[in-house]
Design a protein around this motif. Structure first.
Motif, PDB file in Angstrom:
ATOM      1  N   ALA A 178     -56.976 -78.297  98.328  1.00  0.00           N
ATOM      2  CA  ALA A 178     -57.739 -77.045  98.529  1.00  0.00           C
ATOM      3  C   ALA A 178     -57.596 -76.749 100.183  1.00  0.00           C
ATOM      4  N   GLY A 179     -56.537 -75.834 100.079  1.00  0.00           N
ATOM      5  CA  GLY A 179     -56.496 -75.258 101.523  1.00  0.00           C
ATOM      6  C   GLY A 179     -57.696 -74.320 101.635  1.00  0.00           C
ATOM      7  N   TRP A 180     -57.496 -73.081 102.588  1.00  0.00           N
ATOM      8  CA  TRP A 180     -58.220 -72.260 102.872  1.00  0.00           C
ATOM      9  C   TRP A 180     -58.414 -71.150 101.698  1.00  0.00           C
ATOM     10  N   LYS A 181     -57.272 -71.001 101.143  1.00  0.00           N
ATOM     11  CA  LYS A 181     -57.036 -69.928 100.072  1.00  0.00           C
ATOM     12  C   LYS A 181     -57.641 -70.482  98.812  1.00  0.00           C
ATOM     13  N   GLY A 182     -57.304 -71.826  98.342  1.00  0.00           N
ATOM     14  CA  GLY A 182     -57.842 -72.314  97.188  1.00  0.00           C
ATOM     15  C   GLY A 182     -59.353 -72.441  97.450  1.00  0.00           C
ATOM     16  N   THR A 183     -60.001 -72.941  98.550  1.00  0.00           N
ATOM     17  CA  THR A 183     -61.154 -72.921  99.055  1.00  0.00           C
ATOM     18  C   THR A 183     -62.010 -71.754  98.631  1.00  0.00           C
TER      19      THR A 183
ATOM     20  N   VAL B 106     -59.475 -70.025 112.885  1.00  0.00           N
ATOM     21  CA  VAL B 106     -58.703 -69.044 111.823  1.00  0.00           C
ATOM     22  C   VAL B 106     -59.275 -67.595 112.219  1.00  0.00           C
ATOM     23  N   SER B 107     -58.683 -66.736 111.414  1.00  0.00           N
ATOM     24  CA  SER B 107     -59.136 -65.199 111.691  1.00  0.00           C
ATOM     25  C   SER B 107     -60.622 -64.847 111.133  1.00  0.00           C
ATOM     26  N   HIS B 108     -61.352 -63.982 111.469  1.00  0.00           N
ATOM     27  CA  HIS B 108     -62.547 -63.373 110.842  1.00  0.00           C
ATOM     28  C   HIS B 108     -62.404 -63.214 109.294  1.00  0.00           C
ATOM     29  N   ASP B 109     -61.303 -62.645 108.861  1.00  0.00           N
ATOM     30  CA  ASP B 109     -61.269 -62.356 107.448  1.00  0.00           C
ATOM     31  C   ASP B 109     -61.223 -63.683 106.701  1.00  0.00           C
TER      32      ASP B 109
ATOM     33  N   ALA C  20     -62.259 -66.668 107.833  1.00  0.00           N
ATOM     34  CA  ALA C  20     -63.573 -67.148 107.847  1.00  0.00           C
ATOM     35  C   ALA C  20     -64.907 -66.680 106.885  1.00  0.00           C
ATOM     36  N   GLU C  21     -64.533 -65.396 106.801  1.00  0.00           N
ATOM     37  CA  GLU C  21     -65.669 -64.671 105.896  1.00  0.00           C
ATOM     38  C   GLU C  21     -65.277 -65.073 104.309  1.00  0.00           C
ATOM     39  N   ARG C  22     -63.991 -65.228 104.233  1.00  0.00           N
ATOM     40  CA  ARG C  22     -63.945 -65.424 102.609  1.00  0.00           C
ATOM     41  C   ARG C  22     -64.439 -66.858 102.258  1.00  0.00           C
ATOM     42  N   VAL C  23     -63.920 -67.892 103.110  1.00  0.00           N
ATOM     43  CA  VAL C  23     -64.706 -69.191 102.914  1.00  0.00           C
ATOM     44  C   VAL C  23     -65.978 -69.386 102.903  1.00  0.00           C
ATOM     45  N   LEU C  24     -66.698 -68.650 103.917  1.00  0.00           N
ATOM     46  CA  LEU C  24     -68.010 -68.535 103.946  1.00  0.00           C
ATOM     47  C   LEU C  24     -68.563 -68.116 102.695  1.00  0.00           C
TER      48      LEU C  24
ATOM     49  N   TRP D 152     -62.431 -68.071 114.614  1.00  0.00           N
ATOM     50  CA  TRP D 152     -63.587 -68.756 114.187  1.00  0.00           C
ATOM     51  C   TRP D 152     -63.012 -70.087 113.914  1.00  0.00           C
ATOM     52  N   ARG D 153     -63.843 -71.255 114.004  1.00  0.00           N
ATOM     53  CA  ARG D 153     -63.622 -72.428 113.434  1.00  0.00           C
ATOM     54  C   ARG D 153     -64.186 -72.882 112.075  1.00  0.00           C
TER      55      ARG D 153
END
Ligand SMILES: [Zn+2]
Length: 249
Positions: A125-130, A168-171, A173-177, A194-195
Protein backbone atom coordinates in the motif's frame (compact mmCIF):
# COMPACT_ATOMS: atom_id res chain seq x y z
CA UNK A 1 0.02 -17.07 15.46
CA UNK A 2 3.41 -18.65 14.96
CA UNK A 3 1.78 -22.09 14.85
CA UNK A 4 -0.38 -20.94 11.94
CA UNK A 5 1.92 -18.75 9.85
CA UNK A 6 5.51 -17.79 9.13
CA UNK A 7 5.86 -14.05 8.76
CA UNK A 8 8.44 -11.31 8.77
CA UNK A 9 9.45 -7.90 7.53
CA UNK A 10 13.15 -7.68 6.68
CA UNK A 11 15.73 -4.95 7.23
CA UNK A 12 18.50 -3.94 4.81
CA UNK A 13 21.17 -5.66 6.94
CA UNK A 14 23.24 -8.82 6.47
CA UNK A 15 22.93 -9.41 2.72
CA UNK A 16 25.34 -9.49 -0.23
CA UNK A 17 24.01 -6.76 -2.56
CA UNK A 18 26.40 -3.95 -3.47
CA UNK A 19 25.68 -0.21 -3.03
CA UNK A 20 23.30 1.50 -3.56
CA UNK A 21 21.20 -1.60 -2.79
CA UNK A 22 23.35 -2.66 0.16
CA UNK A 23 22.98 -5.13 1.42
CA UNK A 24 19.87 -7.24 1.88
CA UNK A 25 17.94 -6.33 -1.27
CA UNK A 26 15.27 -8.95 -1.91
CA UNK A 27 13.62 -7.58 -5.06
CA UNK A 28 14.41 -8.70 -8.61
CA UNK A 29 12.96 -5.59 -10.29
CA UNK A 30 15.41 -2.92 -9.13
CA UNK A 31 18.38 -3.64 -11.45
CA UNK A 32 20.39 -5.47 -8.80
CA UNK A 33 22.70 -8.38 -9.61
CA UNK A 34 20.24 -11.30 -9.91
CA UNK A 35 22.60 -13.75 -8.21
CA UNK A 36 22.94 -11.42 -5.22
CA UNK A 37 19.15 -11.20 -4.86
CA UNK A 38 18.77 -14.98 -5.09
CA UNK A 39 21.53 -15.41 -2.51
CA UNK A 40 19.74 -12.97 -0.19
CA UNK A 41 16.44 -14.80 -0.68
CA UNK A 42 18.12 -18.12 0.11
CA UNK A 43 19.51 -16.63 3.32
CA UNK A 44 16.06 -15.38 4.35
CA UNK A 45 14.40 -18.70 3.49
CA UNK A 46 16.93 -20.62 5.58
CA UNK A 47 16.40 -18.27 8.54
CA UNK A 48 12.60 -18.60 8.38
CA UNK A 49 12.52 -22.26 7.38
CA UNK A 50 10.89 -22.21 3.95
CA UNK A 51 11.87 -23.20 0.40
CA UNK A 52 13.13 -20.12 -1.52
CA UNK A 53 11.57 -21.61 -4.66
CA UNK A 54 8.14 -21.27 -2.99
CA UNK A 55 8.37 -17.46 -2.94
CA UNK A 56 5.28 -16.12 -4.69
CA UNK A 57 5.51 -12.50 -5.76
CA UNK A 58 3.40 -9.85 -7.51
CA UNK A 59 4.17 -7.21 -10.10
CA UNK A 60 3.16 -4.35 -7.74
CA UNK A 61 1.70 -1.69 -9.98
CA UNK A 62 0.27 0.66 -7.30
CA UNK A 63 -3.25 -0.54 -8.03
CA UNK A 64 -5.93 -2.24 -5.93
CA UNK A 65 -6.20 -5.67 -7.58
CA UNK A 66 -5.94 -8.79 -5.43
CA UNK A 67 -4.80 -12.20 -6.75
CA UNK A 68 -6.11 -15.47 -5.36
CA UNK A 69 -3.02 -17.65 -5.01
CA UNK A 70 -3.49 -21.42 -5.44
CA UNK A 71 -1.08 -24.14 -4.42
CA UNK A 72 0.12 -24.45 -8.01
CA UNK A 73 1.07 -20.75 -8.08
CA UNK A 74 3.84 -21.33 -5.52
CA UNK A 75 7.12 -20.11 -6.94
CA UNK A 76 5.74 -17.47 -9.33
CA UNK A 77 8.44 -14.80 -9.33
CA UNK A 78 10.80 -16.79 -7.11
CA UNK A 79 13.62 -16.77 -9.66
CA UNK A 80 12.52 -14.36 -12.40
CA UNK A 81 10.55 -11.15 -12.02
CA UNK A 82 8.80 -11.78 -15.36
CA UNK A 83 7.15 -14.87 -13.84
CA UNK A 84 5.51 -13.06 -10.92
CA UNK A 85 1.72 -12.58 -10.73
CA UNK A 86 1.03 -9.62 -13.01
CA UNK A 87 -1.10 -6.56 -12.41
CA UNK A 88 -1.72 -6.94 -8.68
CA UNK A 89 -0.55 -5.42 -5.38
CA UNK A 90 -2.11 -7.94 -3.02
CA UNK A 91 -2.06 -11.71 -2.65
CA UNK A 92 -4.41 -13.96 -0.70
CA UNK A 93 -4.29 -17.71 -0.16
CA UNK A 94 -5.57 -20.59 1.92
CA UNK A 95 -2.98 -22.96 0.48
CA UNK A 96 -0.01 -24.30 2.37
CA UNK A 97 2.99 -24.00 0.06
CA UNK A 98 3.05 -20.54 -1.47
CA UNK A 99 5.21 -18.09 0.48
CA UNK A 100 3.60 -14.70 -0.18
CA UNK A 101 6.32 -12.08 -0.71
CA UNK A 102 5.98 -8.39 -1.53
CA UNK A 103 8.74 -5.78 -1.65
CA UNK A 104 8.96 -2.32 -0.15
CA UNK A 105 10.97 0.87 0.21
CA UNK A 106 8.60 3.30 2.01
CA UNK A 107 5.25 1.81 0.95
CA UNK A 108 3.29 0.11 3.70
CA UNK A 109 3.04 -3.67 4.16
CA UNK A 110 -0.34 -4.94 5.36
CA UNK A 111 -0.57 -8.48 6.76
CA UNK A 112 -3.92 -10.23 7.33
CA UNK A 113 -4.47 -13.56 9.07
CA UNK A 114 -7.85 -15.30 9.28
CA UNK A 115 -7.22 -18.00 11.89
CA UNK A 116 -10.77 -19.42 11.60
CA UNK A 117 -10.59 -20.29 7.90
CA UNK A 118 -6.79 -20.63 7.84
CA UNK A 119 -6.39 -17.96 5.17
CA UNK A 120 -3.91 -15.11 4.77
CA UNK A 121 -3.45 -11.91 2.81
CA UNK A 122 -0.56 -9.55 2.09
CA UNK A 123 -0.80 -6.11 0.48
CA UNK A 124 1.51 -3.39 -0.82
CA UNK A 125 0.00 0.00 0.00
CA UNK A 126 1.65 3.14 -1.28
CA UNK A 127 -0.39 6.33 -1.44
CA UNK A 128 -2.14 5.24 -4.64
CA UNK A 129 -3.10 1.80 -3.34
CA UNK A 130 -4.18 3.34 -0.04
CA UNK A 131 -6.33 5.91 -1.84
CA UNK A 132 -7.84 3.06 -3.87
CA UNK A 133 -8.64 1.21 -0.65
CA UNK A 134 -6.44 -1.84 -1.18
CA UNK A 135 -6.63 -2.71 2.54
CA UNK A 136 -10.42 -3.00 2.21
CA UNK A 137 -10.16 -4.78 -1.15
CA UNK A 138 -8.02 -7.54 0.36
CA UNK A 139 -10.55 -8.15 3.16
CA UNK A 140 -13.42 -8.22 0.64
CA UNK A 141 -11.52 -10.73 -1.48
CA UNK A 142 -10.93 -12.95 1.57
CA UNK A 143 -14.64 -12.71 2.50
CA UNK A 144 -15.61 -13.74 -1.01
CA UNK A 145 -13.07 -16.56 -1.41
CA UNK A 146 -12.81 -17.99 2.09
CA UNK A 147 -15.82 -16.72 4.03
CA UNK A 148 -13.53 -14.61 6.20
CA UNK A 149 -15.15 -12.73 9.08
CA UNK A 150 -13.15 -9.50 9.60
CA UNK A 151 -14.05 -9.45 13.31
CA UNK A 152 -12.00 -12.66 13.71
CA UNK A 153 -8.97 -11.44 11.72
CA UNK A 154 -5.59 -10.30 12.92
CA UNK A 155 -3.86 -7.53 10.99
CA UNK A 156 -0.42 -5.95 11.09
CA UNK A 157 0.85 -2.78 9.43
CA UNK A 158 4.62 -2.98 9.07
CA UNK A 159 7.35 -0.35 8.74
CA UNK A 160 6.82 2.32 6.09
CA UNK A 161 7.46 6.00 5.55
CA UNK A 162 6.20 7.99 8.54
CA UNK A 163 4.34 11.28 8.60
CA UNK A 164 7.64 12.81 9.79
CA UNK A 165 9.10 12.35 6.29
CA UNK A 166 6.16 12.23 3.93
CA UNK A 167 5.19 15.56 2.38
CA UNK A 168 2.59 15.31 -0.35
CA UNK A 169 0.47 17.59 -2.52
CA UNK A 170 -3.02 18.72 -1.57
CA UNK A 171 -4.48 16.36 -4.18
CA UNK A 172 -2.74 13.30 -2.74
CA UNK A 173 -3.64 14.28 0.82
CA UNK A 174 -7.30 14.71 -0.17
CA UNK A 175 -7.48 11.36 -1.92
CA UNK A 176 -6.01 9.43 1.01
CA UNK A 177 -8.16 11.40 3.45
CA UNK A 178 -11.29 10.46 1.50
CA UNK A 179 -10.32 6.77 1.46
CA UNK A 180 -9.48 6.61 5.16
CA UNK A 181 -12.33 8.80 6.39
CA UNK A 182 -10.36 10.38 9.22
CA UNK A 183 -8.78 13.84 9.35
CA UNK A 184 -5.94 12.60 11.55
CA UNK A 185 -4.13 11.00 8.59
CA UNK A 186 -3.06 14.41 7.23
CA UNK A 187 -1.62 17.63 8.64
CA UNK A 188 -0.80 20.85 6.83
CA UNK A 189 2.98 21.34 6.55
CA UNK A 190 3.18 24.50 4.44
CA UNK A 191 1.10 26.54 1.97
CA UNK A 192 1.41 23.78 -0.62
CA UNK A 193 2.32 20.58 1.21
CA UNK A 194 0.66 18.20 3.58
CA UNK A 195 2.12 15.59 5.89
CA UNK A 196 0.60 12.18 5.23
CA UNK A 197 0.45 9.22 7.62
CA UNK A 198 0.08 6.22 5.32
CA UNK A 199 0.21 3.66 8.12
CA UNK A 200 -2.56 5.38 10.04
CA UNK A 201 -4.64 5.69 6.86
CA UNK A 202 -4.45 1.93 6.36
CA UNK A 203 -5.25 1.42 10.05
CA UNK A 204 -8.51 3.36 9.65
CA UNK A 205 -9.36 1.48 6.46
CA UNK A 206 -8.75 -1.90 8.13
CA UNK A 207 -10.85 -0.87 11.11
CA UNK A 208 -13.67 0.21 8.79
CA UNK A 209 -13.84 -3.34 7.41
CA UNK A 210 -14.73 -4.65 10.87
CA UNK A 211 -11.36 -5.77 12.21
CA UNK A 212 -11.28 -4.88 15.93
CA UNK A 213 -8.85 -2.13 16.95
CA UNK A 214 -7.23 -4.51 19.42
CA UNK A 215 -6.47 -6.92 16.55
CA UNK A 216 -4.54 -4.41 14.42
CA UNK A 217 -0.84 -3.99 15.22
CA UNK A 218 1.02 -1.05 13.70
CA UNK A 219 4.76 -0.41 13.48
CA UNK A 220 6.06 3.02 14.47
CA UNK A 221 9.25 2.59 12.39
CA UNK A 222 9.81 5.21 9.66
CA UNK A 223 11.77 3.76 6.72
CA UNK A 224 13.03 7.21 5.74
CA UNK A 225 14.28 8.19 9.22
CA UNK A 226 16.10 4.92 9.88
CA UNK A 227 18.77 4.54 7.18
CA UNK A 228 20.67 1.87 9.14
CA UNK A 229 17.79 -0.58 8.98
CA UNK A 230 15.69 0.39 5.97
CA UNK A 231 15.83 1.20 2.29
CA UNK A 232 13.84 4.33 1.42
CA UNK A 233 12.91 5.28 -2.11
CA UNK A 234 12.01 8.83 -1.09
CA UNK A 235 15.30 9.30 0.71
CA UNK A 236 17.68 7.51 -1.67
CA UNK A 237 16.01 7.09 -5.07
CA UNK A 238 17.92 4.16 -6.52
CA UNK A 239 17.95 1.60 -3.71
CA UNK A 240 16.96 -1.92 -2.64
CA UNK A 241 13.72 -3.32 -1.29
CA UNK A 242 12.79 -4.99 1.98
CA UNK A 243 10.45 -7.99 1.91
CA UNK A 244 7.25 -8.76 3.76
CA UNK A 245 6.77 -12.52 3.99
CA UNK A 246 3.59 -14.35 4.98
CA UNK A 247 2.96 -18.08 4.59
CA UNK A 248 0.65 -20.66 6.10
CA UNK A 249 2.33 -23.55 7.87
ZN1 LIG B 1 10.60 9.78 9.22
Amino acid sequence: MSSLVRHCFTTRRSGVSAPPRDTFNLALHVDDDEQAVLENRKHLATALGFDPLAITAAEQVHGKEVAVVKAEDAGCGAVRFSECILGVDALITNAVGPVLALFYADCVPVFIVDPVNRAIGLAHAGWKGTALGISAEIIQAMQREYGTDPSKCLAAIGPGIGRCCYDVSHDVAERVLTASGDQRVIAKASQTTWRLDLKLANWFILRSTGIPESSIAMSDECTSCNSMDFFSYRRDGQTGRMAAILALR
